[in-house]
Design an enzyme around this catalytic site. Structure first.
Site, PDB file in Angstrom:
ATOM      1  CE1 TYR A   1      -3.763   2.435   0.831  1.00 59.01           C
ATOM      2  CE2 TYR A   1      -2.366   3.167   2.632  1.00 59.01           C
ATOM      3  CZ  TYR A   1      -3.475   3.343   1.829  1.00 59.01           C
ATOM      4  OH  TYR A   1      -4.299   4.420   2.024  1.00 59.01           O
TER       5      TYR A   1
ATOM      6  CE  LYS B   1      -3.724   5.062  -1.438  1.00 56.29           C
ATOM      7  NZ  LYS B   1      -4.754   5.579  -2.355  1.00 56.29           N
TER       8      LYS B   1
END
Length: 306
Positions: free
Chosen positions: A173, A177
């Site tokens: 993640y 991001k």
């Protein structure tokens, strides 16, 4: 709020729940005709079995309030799904001014326990799921520019504090991001000539993706009159403004948004430097790096280490 109009149709990915839903409702409240994209999958991206259709639920909610919206169920991690998303806006409403890339899910594991399939799935929905809709929207806006009809177009990408600082147990993640931040900078530079502004937010709010990690901090206040600091609706006003024609002279920027706080992030900037016209030995390089580190501010710690 007339300063934010007009729109043809903001396109919002992952708009069936959480932040995306809040954004869709906020845009519709301003008179926008919204394309609500959502696959209707679980928190981990796997199919749900309850038959829920969150995209249609949000469309119904907007229409019940007198607004205009249409659902899109395509997979924006595929070229066909991303293309059909933009086609839905053009075919239904005849135009496209704003793209809000928001879709995502989590498969959290410590790095040594993370499966390759989970890494690929998270990178796909967050990073590829930003790239493909952005690519198709950019091609549309470039064609308009070349035809002498330069658009006033806006893109709002969704990063995270994890992308800015890192987050323990969220390597895939975090990587996705952080990649979105880089994509935002490049897209802003490449698309400015076509009338397109591209910015990113790093929001913090109570959603399915955060409720387990921040359960106490993000609880709904007992007092109904109290300010609900972690409500996703607190983030949406900034997104609506960034997605509007009122947002001028602002591109390639990253904003943190949480509760009542908005912060412009500085990004990477050169800090202490030493330069000389000669190659260093490893020992000399080490001494130089040590001196520079002593003059540099300490980095903020990753989430999960404080």
């Amino acid at each position: 709020m007339a300063t934010t109009r007009p729109w043809h149709s903001p396109v919002i990915t992952g708009a069936g729940r959480g932040l995306g839903r809040a954004h869709a409702l906020a845009f519709a409240a301003e008179g926008a005709r919204v394309v609500v994209n959502d696959l209707g999958v679980g928190r981990d991206g796997r199919p749900e079995t309850d038959g829920a259709d969150p995209a249609r639920a949000v469309v119904r909610e907007i229409r019940e309030r007198g607004g205009h919206a249409v659902a899109h169920h395509g997979d924006i991690t595929t070229d066909q799904g991303a293309a059909s998303l933009l086609d839905t806006a053009l075919d239904t409403y005849g135009g496209l001014d704003t793209l809000v890339n928001n879709a995502g899910f989590l498969r959290d594991r410590m790095l040594v326990n993370l499966a390759e399939d989970d890494w690929d799935a998270v990178i796909a929905v967050h990073l590829k799921g930003h790239f493909l809709p952005l690519k198709h929207a950019a091609a549309h806006w470039r064609a308009r520019h070349r035809a002498g009809r330069t658009p006033v177009a806006r893109v709002v990408n969704t990063s995270s504090g994890a992308g800015l600082l890192g987050s323990v147990g969220q390597s895939c993640y975090t990587a996705a991001k952080a990649g979105i931040l880089g994509l935002t900078l490049v897209a802003a530079a490449e698309l400015a000539r076509y009338g397109v502004a591209v910015n990113a937010i790093a929001p913090a709010a109570r959603t399915r993706m955060t409720e387990q990690t921040f359960a106490t901090a993000m609880a709904v206040p007992n007092d109904p009159d109290a300010f609900d600091a972690m409500a996703p609706e607190n983030v949406s006003p900034l997104v609506v403004w960034l997605g509007s024609a009122a947002c001028t002279a602002c591109t390639g920027r990253v904003f943190e948004a949480e509760a009542g706080r908005i912060t412009v992030m500085d990004g990477w900037r050169r800090g202490p430097t030493e330069d000389r016209a000669a190659r260093r030995t490893p020992a000399e390089a080490g001494r130089t790096a040590t001196r520079l580190l002593a003059r540099a501010p300490a980095p903020l710690p990753p989430y999960g280490t404080r």
